[in-house]
Design a protein around this motif. Structure first.
Motif, PDB file in Angstrom:
ATOM      1  N   THR A 132       3.141  -0.415  -0.442  1.00 35.55           N
ATOM      2  CA  THR A 132       1.769  -0.916  -0.416  1.00 35.55           C
ATOM      3  C   THR A 132       0.869   0.062   0.339  1.00 35.55           C
ATOM      4  OG1 THR A 132       2.470  -3.176  -0.632  1.00 35.55           O
ATOM      5  CG2 THR A 132       0.372  -2.850   0.437  1.00 35.55           C
ATOM      6  N   GLY A 189     -11.010   8.000  -2.163  1.00 37.21           N
ATOM      7  CA  GLY A 189     -10.085   6.871  -2.224  1.00 37.21           C
ATOM      8  C   GLY A 189     -10.862   5.575  -2.374  1.00 37.21           C
ATOM      9  N   THR A 190     -10.144   4.473  -2.292  1.00 41.68           N
ATOM     10  CA  THR A 190     -10.783   3.160  -2.387  1.00 41.68           C
ATOM     11  C   THR A 190     -11.835   2.989  -1.302  1.00 41.68           C
ATOM     12  OG1 THR A 190      -8.629   2.330  -3.097  1.00 41.68           O
ATOM     13  CG2 THR A 190     -10.267   0.694  -2.468  1.00 41.68           C
ATOM     14  N   THR A 191     -11.493   3.419  -0.103  1.00 42.29           N
ATOM     15  CA  THR A 191     -12.399   3.228   1.031  1.00 42.29           C
ATOM     16  C   THR A 191     -13.734   3.908   0.761  1.00 42.29           C
ATOM     17  OG1 THR A 191     -10.504   3.185   2.507  1.00 42.29           O
ATOM     18  CG2 THR A 191     -12.646   3.627   3.520  1.00 42.29           C
ATOM     19  N   HIS A 213      -9.025  -6.362   2.875  1.00 46.09           N
ATOM     20  CA  HIS A 213      -8.675  -5.208   3.713  1.00 46.09           C
ATOM     21  C   HIS A 213      -9.947  -4.797   4.470  1.00 46.09           C
ATOM     22  CE1 HIS A 213      -7.692  -0.922   4.419  1.00 46.09           C
ATOM     23  NE2 HIS A 213      -6.425  -1.245   4.209  1.00 46.09           N
ATOM     24  N   ALA A 220     -11.294  -2.144   4.613  1.00 46.79           N
ATOM     25  CA  ALA A 220     -12.104  -1.261   3.750  1.00 46.79           C
ATOM     26  C   ALA A 220     -13.107  -2.047   2.919  1.00 46.79           C
ATOM     27  CB  ALA A 220     -11.193  -0.460   2.821  1.00 46.79           C
ATOM     28  N   VAL A 240      -5.764  -7.718  -5.678  1.00 48.69           N
ATOM     29  CA  VAL A 240      -4.482  -8.167  -5.117  1.00 48.69           C
ATOM     30  C   VAL A 240      -4.542  -7.984  -3.601  1.00 48.69           C
ATOM     31  CG1 VAL A 240      -2.000  -7.681  -4.990  1.00 48.69           C
ATOM     32  CG2 VAL A 240      -3.181  -7.532  -7.191  1.00 48.69           C
ATOM     33  N   ASN A 264      -3.285  -7.085  -0.022  1.00 42.73           N
ATOM     34  CA  ASN A 264      -2.256  -6.171   0.490  1.00 42.73           C
ATOM     35  C   ASN A 264      -1.359  -6.843   1.520  1.00 42.73           C
ATOM     36  OD1 ASN A 264      -4.444  -6.137   2.401  1.00 42.73           O
ATOM     37  ND2 ASN A 264      -3.503  -4.378   3.361  1.00 42.73           N
ATOM     38  N   ASP A 292     -11.872  -4.575  -5.466  1.00 43.69           N
ATOM     39  CA  ASP A 292     -11.030  -3.611  -4.758  1.00 43.69           C
ATOM     40  C   ASP A 292      -9.661  -3.661  -5.432  1.00 43.69           C
ATOM     41  OD1 ASP A 292      -9.160  -2.457  -3.134  1.00 43.69           O
ATOM     42  OD2 ASP A 292      -9.792  -3.456  -1.289  1.00 43.69           O
ATOM     43  N   ALA A 339      -7.158  -1.510  -5.155  1.00 42.94           N
ATOM     44  CA  ALA A 339      -6.159  -0.625  -4.529  1.00 42.94           C
ATOM     45  C   ALA A 339      -4.728  -1.112  -4.749  1.00 42.94           C
ATOM     46  CB  ALA A 339      -6.445  -0.490  -3.029  1.00 42.94           C
ATOM     47  N   GLN A 340      -4.532  -2.432  -4.693  1.00 46.97           N
ATOM     48  CA  GLN A 340      -3.164  -2.956  -4.799  1.00 46.97           C
ATOM     49  C   GLN A 340      -2.820  -3.464  -6.187  1.00 46.97           C
ATOM     50  OE1 GLN A 340      -1.013  -2.278  -2.746  1.00 46.97           O
ATOM     51  NE2 GLN A 340      -2.261  -1.733  -0.972  1.00 46.97           N
ATOM     52  N   SER A 345      -7.194   3.936  -5.431  1.00 50.77           N
ATOM     53  CA  SER A 345      -6.749   5.200  -4.818  1.00 50.77           C
ATOM     54  C   SER A 345      -5.560   5.766  -5.581  1.00 50.77           C
ATOM     55  CB  SER A 345      -6.266   4.951  -3.382  1.00 50.77           C
ATOM     56  OG  SER A 345      -7.267   4.347  -2.604  1.00 50.77           O
ATOM     57  N   HIS A 369      -3.193   7.727  -4.393  1.00 57.40           N
ATOM     58  CA  HIS A 369      -1.936   7.831  -3.643  1.00 57.40           C
ATOM     59  C   HIS A 369      -1.089   6.565  -3.698  1.00 57.40           C
ATOM     60  CE1 HIS A 369      -2.892   5.412   0.020  1.00 57.40           C
ATOM     61  NE2 HIS A 369      -4.125   5.693  -0.314  1.00 57.40           N
ATOM     62  N   LYS A 370      -1.679   5.468  -4.152  1.00 59.08           N
ATOM     63  CA  LYS A 370      -0.899   4.232  -4.287  1.00 59.08           C
ATOM     64  C   LYS A 370      -0.372   4.078  -5.714  1.00 59.08           C
ATOM     65  CE  LYS A 370      -3.733   1.798  -0.861  1.00 59.08           C
ATOM     66  NZ  LYS A 370      -2.917   1.600   0.339  1.00 59.08           N
TER      67      LYS A 370
HETATM   68  N1  PMP Z   1      -8.014  -2.093  -0.120  1.00 60.17           N
HETATM   69  C1  PMP Z   1      -6.750  -2.523  -0.110  1.00 60.17           C
HETATM   70  C2  PMP Z   1      -6.447  -3.886  -0.647  1.00 60.17           C
HETATM   71  C3  PMP Z   1      -5.746  -1.719   0.391  1.00 60.17           C
HETATM   72  O1  PMP Z   1      -4.479  -2.149   0.427  1.00 60.17           O
HETATM   73  C4  PMP Z   1      -6.068  -0.425   0.873  1.00 60.17           C
HETATM   74  C5  PMP Z   1      -5.005   0.507   1.435  1.00 60.17           C
HETATM   75  N2  PMP Z   1      -4.082  -0.098   2.289  1.00 60.17           N
HETATM   76  C6  PMP Z   1      -7.392  -0.012   0.831  1.00 60.17           C
HETATM   77  C7  PMP Z   1      -8.334  -0.868   0.327  1.00 60.17           C
HETATM   78  C8  PMP Z   1      -7.818   1.327   1.318  1.00 60.17           C
HETATM   79  O2  PMP Z   1      -7.308   2.328   0.519  1.00 60.17           O
HETATM   80  P1  PMP Z   1      -7.462   3.866   0.943  1.00 60.17           P
HETATM   81  O3  PMP Z   1      -6.975   3.951   2.362  1.00 60.17           O
HETATM   82  O4  PMP Z   1      -6.588   4.596  -0.007  1.00 60.17           O
HETATM   83  O5  PMP Z   1      -8.899   4.213   0.821  1.00 60.17           O
END
Ligand code: PMP
Length: 406
Positions: A31, A94-96, A123, A125, A173, A175, A200, A202-203, A223, A225-226
């Protein structure tokens, strides 16, 4: 691939051969970030060795090849999430950064006392960028609560809308809980009030098929990388009409039309939102990561992960004192838990000594922890290369740790 052959897939990940404290690594921190297969690392290597030149600037061949690689990824991402146009695909870190871009840029349209709906399971973010906006303007966050299983309270969500609601920002989803939110329904509800929605993702992005037109998302962030891809690259999908209205997020090279001291104009979409040299090496490798996922089949990956989730959950439930946080019916393959009164950190540290990588702590979701009345959890999360044998190792390790901790 006709049959899901997890052992063959594992061959593509040299890191899975590593030993930690003399034990074979069991990587259950997917995750946070997934591991990267050879083909993606080779795509990075290939860019550095044969195609490295700055994009969108040169007439020379290398620069054009690098630009082509970047724009081929944009088209691949468009197909992958079924966006209407490559103008709707913005590369970010990335997502952030994607969420910050929207909060900062779309935030210009908000006024004092406007409201934004988020959920308690976000999250950081997807909380802090909105709070930063709330410092610039007097904006109020309205928070959707969850039930005991970790499902969003949909009635409460519907009731949160007022004439002042201007934006909704929700994870696909969680995290921490693994809950898959019914985003199509949530987006439809917001659209009844003419309110745009950011998801969002990311997950979600590496665990299920995402079709941004089908769900009708206004924005969707994820992102690389996930999703077995490189670090430092992410995507913001945005509907073209919003992106056209929104002012640039950052200023610099690549995002301009013409610069003068009296007047500067901005580039067309998507470049308006891509100031500076992008991570074009990572972006090129993202295409390989998407191809890789599609070669295996995202539905096959989801089925494999779901089987691991069910197996791990049933095994864990047999451990006395086990408390699992997040038991939604529609859940991704991650399990947050505590055992009795043991501290999450102690369990995580002892698992590490046995070669098992899990995450402990608040998982960047402190408001959720507060609402659950805990400080943190241990989280085990699975990816396409994990196996039932690894879960057996994990369960045996947990039992051993409990005897150590007494
Ligand atoms: N949103 C969720 C639900 C996440 O799990 C994460 C990463 N843990 C992020 C946002 C942030 O992603 P990133 O650090 O790759 O920008």
């Amino acid at each position: 691939m006709t049959q899901y052959d997890v052992n063959a897939l594992r061959q593509e990940y040299p890191i899975l051969e590593r030993e930690i404290y003399g034990k074979k690594l069991v990587y259950f921190d997917n995750t946070a970030t997934s591991q990267t297969p050879r083909c993606v690392v080779e795509a990075i290597e290939n860019m550095y060795y044969t195609k490295k030149a700055n994009v969108h600037r040169g007439v020379h061949t290398l620069s054009q090849e690098a630009t082509d690689m970047q724009e081929m990824t944009r088209e691949r991402v468009r197909q992958f999430i079924n966006a209407m146009s490559t103008q709707e695909i913005i590369f970010t870190r990335g997502t952030t950064e994607a969420i910050n871009l929207v909060a900062s840029s779309f935030g210009n349209f908000l006024e004092n006392d406007d409201e934004i709906i988020v959920t308690v399971m976000e999250h950081h973010a997807n909380i802090v960028p909105w709070q930063l906006l709330a410092q610039r303007k007097r904006i109020h966050l309205r928070v959707v609560p969850i039930d005991a299983n970790g499902n969003l309270n949909i009635d409460a969500y519907c009731r949160l809308f007022s004439e002042r609601t201007r934006f909704v920002s929700i994870c696909h989803v969680s995290n921490v809980l693994g809950t898959v939110n019914p985003i199509k329904e949530l987006i439809a509800e917001a659209h009844k009030h003419q309110v745009p929605v950011l998801i969002d993702g990311a997950q979600a992005i590496s665990h299920m098929r995402v079709d941004v037109q089908d769900i009708d998302a206004d924005f969707y962030a994820f992102s690389a990388h996930k999703m077995y891809g490189p670090t430092g690259v992410g995507v913001l999908y945005g509907k073209k009409h919003w992106l056209e209205m929104m002012p640039p997020y950052q200023g610099g090279g690549e995002m301009i039309g013409h610069v003068g001291f009296d007047k500067t104009t901005f580039a067309e979409l998507p470049f308006k939102f891509e100031a500076g040299t992008p991570d074009f090496v990572g972006i090129a490798a993202l295409r390989e990561a998407i191809d890789y996922i599609e070669r295996i089949g995202i539905e096959q990956i989801a089925a494999h992960e779901h089987e691991l989730l069910e197996y791990a959950t049933s095994q864990m439930m047999e451990i006395p004192g086990m408390r699992i946080f997040g038991t939604a019916k529609n859940k991704c393959a991650l399990i947050s838990f505590l055992i009795g009164n043991e501290h999450h950190y102690d369990i995580g540290m002892l698992l590490d000594k046995l070669g098992i990588a899990v995450r402990t702590g608040h998982h960047c979701a402190q408001p959720l922890m507060t609402s659950l009345g805990i400080e943190g959890t241990v989280r085990a999360s699975f990816a396409l290369y994990n196996t039932r044998e690894e879960i057996d190792t994990f369960i045996a390790a947990l039992r051993r740790i409990l005897t150590i901790l007494g």
